[in-house]
Design an enzyme around this catalytic site. Structure first.
Site, short mmCIF file in Angstrom:
data_model
loop_
_atom_site.label_atom_id
_atom_site.label_comp_id
_atom_site.label_asym_id
_atom_site.label_seq_id
_atom_site.Cartn_x
_atom_site.Cartn_y
_atom_site.Cartn_z
CB SER A 29 55.52 22.09 51.89
OG SER A 29 54.32 21.82 52.58
CG HIS A 60 49.07 17.18 60.41
ND1 HIS A 60 50.10 18.02 60.12
CD2 HIS A 60 48.24 17.21 59.35
CE1 HIS A 60 49.89 18.55 58.93
NE2 HIS A 60 48.76 18.07 58.44
CG HIS A 84 47.74 23.49 58.21
ND1 HIS A 84 48.47 22.36 58.46
CD2 HIS A 84 48.48 24.26 57.40
CE1 HIS A 84 49.63 22.46 57.81
NE2 HIS A 84 49.66 23.59 57.16
CE1 TYR A 86 45.10 20.78 56.31
CE2 TYR A 86 45.79 22.94 55.56
CZ TYR A 86 46.08 21.63 55.84
OH TYR A 86 47.34 21.15 55.65
CD GLU A 87 46.11 19.98 61.04
OE1 GLU A 87 46.21 19.28 62.06
OE2 GLU A 87 47.00 20.75 60.65
CB ALA A 116 53.86 24.93 49.97
CG MET A 215 45.25 26.54 52.60
SD MET A 215 44.73 24.85 52.31
CE MET A 215 44.41 24.89 50.54
CB SER A 216 50.14 27.77 56.98
OG SER A 216 51.15 28.15 56.07
CG ASN A 239 50.05 25.42 43.57
OD1 ASN A 239 50.57 25.43 44.68
ND2 ASN A 239 48.85 25.94 43.33
CG HIS A 249 48.52 17.23 49.02
ND1 HIS A 249 48.95 18.34 49.71
CD2 HIS A 249 49.03 16.15 49.68
CE1 HIS A 249 49.67 17.95 50.75
NE2 HIS A 249 49.75 16.63 50.75
N1 HPA Z 1 46.21 27.54 47.37
C1 HPA Z 1 46.17 27.52 48.71
N2 HPA Z 1 47.12 26.99 49.44
C2 HPA Z 1 48.18 26.46 48.83
C3 HPA Z 1 48.28 26.44 47.44
C4 HPA Z 1 47.24 27.01 46.67
O1 HPA Z 1 47.26 27.02 45.45
N3 HPA Z 1 49.47 25.85 47.13
C5 HPA Z 1 50.04 25.52 48.32
N4 HPA Z 1 49.28 25.89 49.33
#
Ligand code: HPA
Length: 278
Positions: A29, A60, A84, A86-87, A116, A215-216, A239, A249
Site C-alpha cells: 500500500s 487477493h 500475508h 493473516y490470509e 503501510a 503485518m508484512s 495511521n 482499514h
Molecule cells: N498495525 C498493524 N499493521 C498495520 C497498521 C497497524 O496499525 N497499519 C497498517 N498496517
C-alpha cells in the site's frame, strides 16, 4: 521439482527481459501510484503461477510486472501485491513467490520492500515515509524454517545487516536531493489480521522499542537476506497508534493517496542508482 523451482521456471518463462533487472520492488500500500505509473513490458498474474497457492487466497489479485522505468528506462521487476500470513498462509507459503523470483533471476541483487505501517513513534505523522533501519520478527514464524537448500543460502543466515546500511545511506541521500523527508526506525512485524490492542501498542513501543508496526515485510526481508540480496525497506505511516483514535482499514488505505506521489518520486529517483550498484 520443488514448488519454488516450478514457480521460478514459470516466471522466468513469462517475464521477457527479466534477466536485465537488478532490482525487485515489492510494492505494498502506498505504491499504487508507482505501479500505475510504469508501463509493463510483460506481466504475470499471480493466479497463473503454479506452486504459489494463488487459488487458495480469495480476492487477493496481484501480478509480477517487468518494466523499463523512468527516463533512463531502467529494467525493473515489480511485485504488485503480496501474500500475508493473516490470509492463512504459513510464513513459508507467504514468501514462496519472492523466493521463486529471486531464484529465477539471480542477477537481481537488491530488493526494495514497501508497506503501510502503524506509527508507534510519537514524533511520526500520518503520511510520513520511514526508512526501515531494522526489524523485529514478532510474528512467531520464520519463513526459513524447514530443510535448508544450501544452494539458496546458509542454514543460519546472519541478519545483522538485514536492511543494508549502504542502501539506507543511498536512500537518505536521494530523499535529501528530492526534498523528501525520510524518517528512520525499527519495524515490528505482527501476524495480524487484528490491529493492536492498547497493551500491545505499549509493549511494542516501550518494551520492544519499535517505531512502526505492520503485518508484512519481515518474512520477505529474511528470505531476501538469506538469498544474499541487499534489502531496502520503506514504510508509509498510514495511521497513528499513539493517539486514542481507532484504526480502520479504510483509514489505512485512504491515507495511501496522500503519499503516493512522494513515494513514487523517491522510488523513481532511487531505482536507477540501485540498478547501477552501490
Ligand atoms: N498495525 C498493524 N499493521 C498495520 C497498521 C497497524 O496499525 N497499519 C497498517 N498496517
Amino acid at each position: 521439482m520443488s514448488l519454488i523451482d516450478e514457480a521460478a521456471a514459470f516466471v522466468r518463462d513469462r517475464s521477457q527481459g527479466g534477466d536485465e533487472a537488478r532490482v525487485l520492488v515489492i510494492a505494498g500500500s502506498g505504491l499504487g501510484g508507482f505501479v500505475k505509473g510504469i508501463s509493463p513490458a510483460s506481466e504475470v498474474s499471480y493466479h497463473d503461477i503454479p506452486g504459489i497457492g494463488g487459488s487458495t487466497v480469495a480476492g487477493h489479485a496481484g501480478k509480477l510486472v517487468f518494466a523499463y522505468c523512468g527516463d533512463e528506462r531502467t529494467p525493473l521487476l515489480v511485485m504488485a501485491g503480496r501474500r500475508h500470513l493473516y490470509e492463512g498462509l504459513s510464513a513459508q507459503e507467504a514468501v514462496r513467490l519472492p523466493q521463486a523470483i529471486l531464484q529465477a533471476f539471480p542477477a537481481v541483487n537488491k530488493v526494495v520492500i514497501s508497506n503501510a505501517a502503524g506509527g508507534l513513534n510519537p514524533k511520526f505523522a500520518v503520511g510520513d515515509l520511514m526508512l526501515i533501519s531494522d526489524q523485529i520478527n514478532w510474528m512467531f514464524q520464520n519463513p526459513l524454517v524447514g530443510p535448508n537448500d544450501e544452494a539458496r543460502g546458509p542454514r543460519f543466515p546472519d541478519v545483522s545487516d538485514n536492511y543494508s546500511k549502504a542502501l539506507r545511506g543511498l536512500a537518505r541521500q536521494v530523499a535529501l536531493d528530492e526534498g523528501i523527508t525520510l524518517r528512520e526506525g525499527v519495524y515490528v512485524g505482527m501476524h495480524g489480521p487484528s490491529y493492536e490492542t492498547r497493551a500491545e501498542v505499549a509493549m511494542l513501543r516501550h518494551l520492544l522499542g519499535a517505531d512502526a508496526v505492520g503485518m508484512s515485510t519481515v518474512p520477505e526481508a529474511l528470505v531476501a537476506t538469506h538469498a544474499g540480496r541487499q534489502v531496502l525497506g520503506i514504510s508509509f505511516i498510514s495511521n497513528l497508534l499513539t493517539t486514542p483514535a481507532v484504526t480502520t482499514h479504510e483509514e489505512v488505505m485512504g491515507n495511501a493517496a496522500q503519499v503516493e506521489e512522494r513515494f513514487s518520486r523517491l522510488l523513481m529517483a532511487l531505482i536507477p542508482q540501485l540498478h547501477r550498484g552501490v
